[in-house]
Design an enzyme around this catalytic site. Structure first.
Site, mmCIF file in Angstrom:
data_model
loop_
_atom_site.group_PDB
_atom_site.id
_atom_site.type_symbol
_atom_site.label_atom_id
_atom_site.label_comp_id
_atom_site.label_asym_id
_atom_site.label_seq_id
_atom_site.Cartn_x
_atom_site.Cartn_y
_atom_site.Cartn_z
ATOM 1 N N ASP A 9 -2.680 -1.864 10.335
ATOM 2 C CA ASP A 9 -2.710 -1.901 8.767
ATOM 3 C C ASP A 9 -3.363 -3.103 8.326
ATOM 4 O OD1 ASP A 9 -1.525 0.734 8.379
ATOM 5 O OD2 ASP A 9 0.381 0.010 7.957
ATOM 6 N N LYS A 41 0.726 -1.148 -0.107
ATOM 7 C CA LYS A 41 0.052 0.064 0.109
ATOM 8 C C LYS A 41 0.940 1.073 -0.154
ATOM 9 C CE LYS A 41 0.684 1.585 4.303
ATOM 10 N NZ LYS A 41 1.256 2.987 4.690
#
Length: 315
Positions: A141, A15
């Site tokens: 996350d 990401k």
């Protein structure tokens, strides 16, 4: 995810942060954040196999990675083995491509892929929401890495609201030779002392995604953690400046760093930039360089055209 003989072949996608703001430090020590994250096609590869003998075996292409409880993949597998009382164990092969300790959620994405793979491999019947709740126990996350796409993340990262993904574009990533401790960055981020201008305009980034406008997105990207990481490592700012000189529409440090990404509308410009960080002057600033694109749900399933050919080149 593809099925291999008696096991699964998993992809764990990295990401980037298109915007990252820290609002305050909570009494429990965690930081209240507001950030926009986007999955990209750069990914690790994991082969997951069941085995009759108890235990969790991990084999990787990088000798310095831990293969015990200090590895989030190990902890993800153990969490479900213990919860469901699974007999036997699992064996995992990890081909690590996402830069390590780079602000790109590589470890969290590996853990997310293992949670999803274990759920399928052992037919545990967990919903996506149930997987995300378990993922939060491993790291802030992990729920986003299970979700994928683009999202506004709030709280300590556990509140996720889906957003339209980035428009098609090219992304160059440069990772310096050094790493940065996320803990160090947050401990040295004194939000109350920073001017208002240090806080990125998260809403402007969301508006740009809604409109599908790369120029507006590039203009409004921001990361408050750069106030710490760039001060400690001026090379990060130098990487950003070089990417801009090579045609990037916008650049930003991802997460707590030190990886920097640049957005390009033309593949030729992006390739020149990636080559510079591999063979040219940029090589003095970065040890690894990658050319990739935003992740889209259909792209991961062999979508034809330019989205099907992703370059993941390691310097």
């Amino acid at each position: 995810m593809d099925i291999v003989t008696d096991g699964l072949k998993l992809q764990a996608y990295a990401k980037i942060n298109l915007s990252l703001d820290v609002l305050r430090q909570r009494e429990d020590g965690y930081h209240e954040v507001r950030m926009v994250m986007q999955t990209i096609q750069l990914h690790d590869r994991i082969d997951l196999f069941p085995k009759k003998e108890p235990g969790i075996d991990i084999h990787t292409n990088l000798s310095f990675l831990p293969v015990n409880e200090n590895n989030l993949m190990f902890r993800a597998a153990k969490l479900l083995i213990d919860e469901f009382g699974l007999e036997g164990g699992v064996r995992m092969r990890l081909q690590k491509i996402i830069p390590v300790s780079a602000g790109m959620a590589g470890g969290s994405s590996d853990a997310a892929a293992v949670l999803d793979g274990m759920n399928r491999l052992f037919s545990l019947g967990l919903s996506r929401e149930e997987l995300r709740k378990r993922g939060l126990r491993l790291g802030a996350d992990v729920p986003f890495c299970l979700m994928r796409g683009a999202a506004l993340s709030e709280g300590i990262g556990e509140r996720l609201n889906p957003l339209p993904g980035m428009p098609p574009c090219w992304i160059v990533i440069a990772k310096p030779a050094f790493s940065i401790s996320t803990r160090f960055v947050y401990e040295n981020l004194h939000v109350g002392r920073l001017p208002r201008s240090a806080h990125p305009d998260v809403d402007a980034v969301i508006s740009a995604l809604n409109a599908g406008e790369i120029p507006a997105l590039s203009k409004n990207m921001g990361n408050i953690l750069e106030t710490v990481s760039c001060r400690e490592h001026p090379e990060i700012r130098s990487i950003k400046e070089r990417m801009l000189s090579l045609g990037a529409l916008g650049t930003l440090m991802s997460g707590s760093g030190p990886s920097v990404f640049g957005l390009f509308s033309e593949k030729s410009a992006a390739e020149r930039c990636r080559r510079d960080f591999r063979f040219g002057e940029g090589r003095k600033l970065a040890r690894q360089a990658f050319l990739t694109e935003p992740w889209f749900p259909k792209a991961a399933k062999g979508r034809k055209g330019r989205m099907a050919k992703i370059q993941q080149e390691v310097v």
